[in-house]
Motif scaffolding. Sequence first.
Motif, PDB file in Angstrom:
ATOM      1  N   SER A 368       0.834  -1.193   0.000  1.00 47.47           N
ATOM      2  CA  SER A 368       0.000   0.000   0.000  1.00 47.47           C
ATOM      3  C   SER A 368       0.873   1.248   0.000  1.00 47.47           C
ATOM      4  N   GLU A 369       0.388   2.277  -0.663  1.00 50.21           N
ATOM      5  CA  GLU A 369       1.117   3.542  -0.696  1.00 50.21           C
ATOM      6  C   GLU A 369       0.597   4.531   0.341  1.00 50.21           C
ATOM      7  N   GLU A 370      -0.422   4.137   1.115  1.00 44.69           N
ATOM      8  CA  GLU A 370      -0.998   5.017   2.119  1.00 44.69           C
ATOM      9  C   GLU A 370      -1.170   4.271   3.429  1.00 44.69           C
ATOM     10  N   SER A 371      -1.289   5.019   4.504  1.00 44.21           N
ATOM     11  CA  SER A 371      -1.571   4.425   5.803  1.00 44.21           C
ATOM     12  C   SER A 371      -3.043   4.031   5.870  1.00 44.21           C
ATOM     13  N   ARG A 389     -15.781   4.187   4.309  1.00 42.58           N
ATOM     14  CA  ARG A 389     -14.808   4.306   3.225  1.00 42.58           C
ATOM     15  C   ARG A 389     -13.415   4.025   3.783  1.00 42.58           C
ATOM     16  N   VAL A 390     -12.820   2.935   3.299  1.00 43.29           N
ATOM     17  CA  VAL A 390     -11.526   2.475   3.805  1.00 43.29           C
ATOM     18  C   VAL A 390     -10.438   2.835   2.799  1.00 43.29           C
ATOM     19  N   THR A 391      -9.357   3.389   3.300  1.00 42.32           N
ATOM     20  CA  THR A 391      -8.209   3.772   2.478  1.00 42.32           C
ATOM     21  C   THR A 391      -6.950   3.163   3.079  1.00 42.32           C
ATOM     22  N   GLY A 392      -6.021   2.784   2.218  1.00 39.27           N
ATOM     23  CA  GLY A 392      -4.731   2.317   2.707  1.00 39.27           C
ATOM     24  C   GLY A 392      -4.535   0.822   2.683  1.00 39.27           C
ATOM     25  N   LEU A 393      -5.520   0.064   2.199  1.00 38.26           N
ATOM     26  CA  LEU A 393      -5.294  -1.360   1.982  1.00 38.26           C
ATOM     27  C   LEU A 393      -4.544  -1.538   0.666  1.00 38.26           C
ATOM     28  N   ALA A 394      -3.616  -2.463   0.627  1.00 36.49           N
ATOM     29  CA  ALA A 394      -2.938  -2.767  -0.628  1.00 36.49           C
ATOM     30  C   ALA A 394      -3.909  -3.457  -1.578  1.00 36.49           C
ATOM     31  N   HIS A 395      -3.568  -3.470  -2.852  1.00 38.48           N
ATOM     32  CA  HIS A 395      -4.402  -4.159  -3.832  1.00 38.48           C
ATOM     33  C   HIS A 395      -4.511  -5.638  -3.457  1.00 38.48           C
ATOM     34  N   GLY A 396      -5.733  -6.092  -3.240  1.00 36.47           N
ATOM     35  CA  GLY A 396      -5.971  -7.475  -2.863  1.00 36.47           C
ATOM     36  C   GLY A 396      -5.920  -7.738  -1.375  1.00 36.47           C
TER      37      GLY A 396
END
Length: 534
Positions: A368-371, A389-396
């Motif tokens: 992931s590029e974000e926390s 709304r969730v942010t910061g999970l890596a793809h998959g």
Amino acid sequence: MSSSTPRRFGTAVLGGSLMASGLVLGGPTPASHAHGEADPAPAALAAEWLADEEAALTGFGGFGWGASIDVALALKAVPGHQADVDALTDALASHIGDYVTGESFGDTGSTYAGPAAKAAAYAAAVGEDPTAFGGDDLVTRVEGTVQESGRIEDVSLYGDYANVFGQIFAARALTDHGSLEAPAVVDFLLDQQCASGGFRLDFTRTPDGDPNTPDPATDAGCADDASSVSNVDATALAVVTLEPLAASDTGIAAALEDAVAWLVAEQRPNGSFDDGDRIGPNANSTGLAGNALLAAEQHEPAEKAAAWLRSLQFNGTRCDGAAKPEIGAVAYDGAELRAAFDGGIVDRAKAARVVSQAIPALLAAPESEESLSFSARPFLNGGGKARIRVTGLAHGEPGCAGVGRFTDRVVGDADGRVVALVRVPNRTGFVPLAVDSADNSVGAEWVALAAKDLDFVRRARVARGGEQRVVVTGLWSGERVVVRQDGDVVERGRATTRGRFVAVFRAPRATGRHQLKVVGQFVDRVGRASYRVG
């Protein structure tokens, strides 16, 4: 149980798509394939889980030493597991006869070509001498199975079960050792590549009418058999196992270029692969193909495969349900993932095989590029569902969003963003809201507002065009309020810190009864009354 049963099971270890894997016999290290930054966590978690599955040390009950090889090679790909690899190597060496022959159950003088080739390739990969592994000369054994055409064939009372998987391992093992049989074995293997670029799984066989043994194999290639179809698992295994030989063999290099192009074309939009047997996308085929794409420096397809595999990984959060203790394990497919949430992992041997296939491909998982963070509206609808709304999970990467005791499992998209829909406790007050991943957790207190009949006071009678005053109580501080008169909005705003809202507006000029409706933050928080004008 008939005497042929162990024989069939033994060769299935090599021949079945569930267990066949070249994994990391050779090829560039994961770091050399970097496309952006890879996240080591999913492969590391999977390796920790796999290292604790002691059944691999016994060949999964004695009939799965080929799968034990896959486990060892998977652990070899992840730092910190050399002791586990050494233990598995010693266990295999002490049972090598049980794996490559059927002497223990009466198959006198036998050599099983695929297992012998796989064991020889493995021995070389871990720095052992394949000509003296467990007291057995595996190279000579494999050479003894090579026919004049270069095709390998089992030496057995129970017939020949050899297939393209074994041919791939034989090509690698004999080439590495400089065997005089290697060129013919490689040539016959390349004949099994179809016009599409993929390799088929099975040799062409001629029916002989004997139901107790396999039909005899012929020396035909894929182009000679109209019924042949390319197979993802066989193609991926060929790419991974033969890739280190491509630099010194233009024929192999050209074949692998076509094979990689076919794999890329076969990948589904979500990153997964199936093996063509109508079983749908699965972690075994995706693991093998993802590893091949990584070895071939196909960065974007490899990352997509890794992301799909990661979406099937248990990460120890509440959303894993009964499988919460299985941190790092990877489910075979979506159906088995959901079943494990309810009943845990039932078939641990199968799970170990799945994880061993997945680990090398997971090395391409993007980070992931974000926390990790989340956001939601100021109030949650008690008894309804909240959009988080969730942010910061890596793809998959799987995450678990929770409101109180209710949860929703989500998976990060290509941008690391996803929306969770979580049930909200049916009450008014503070509730804990949290989002967890395998290695991170964020949370806060949020306010839930349950359904309520709102209390308000108003003037029971107002002159035409006079001033009406509505006072709403029992609100939550900051709660949104809308006041309607005969359906039209006459006032809106937010409650004070004391939970009050006052609306002042003009009454209609028409005489008679008029309807008032007060709506709070949600449509199920409402109050109604009427008053008279005139």
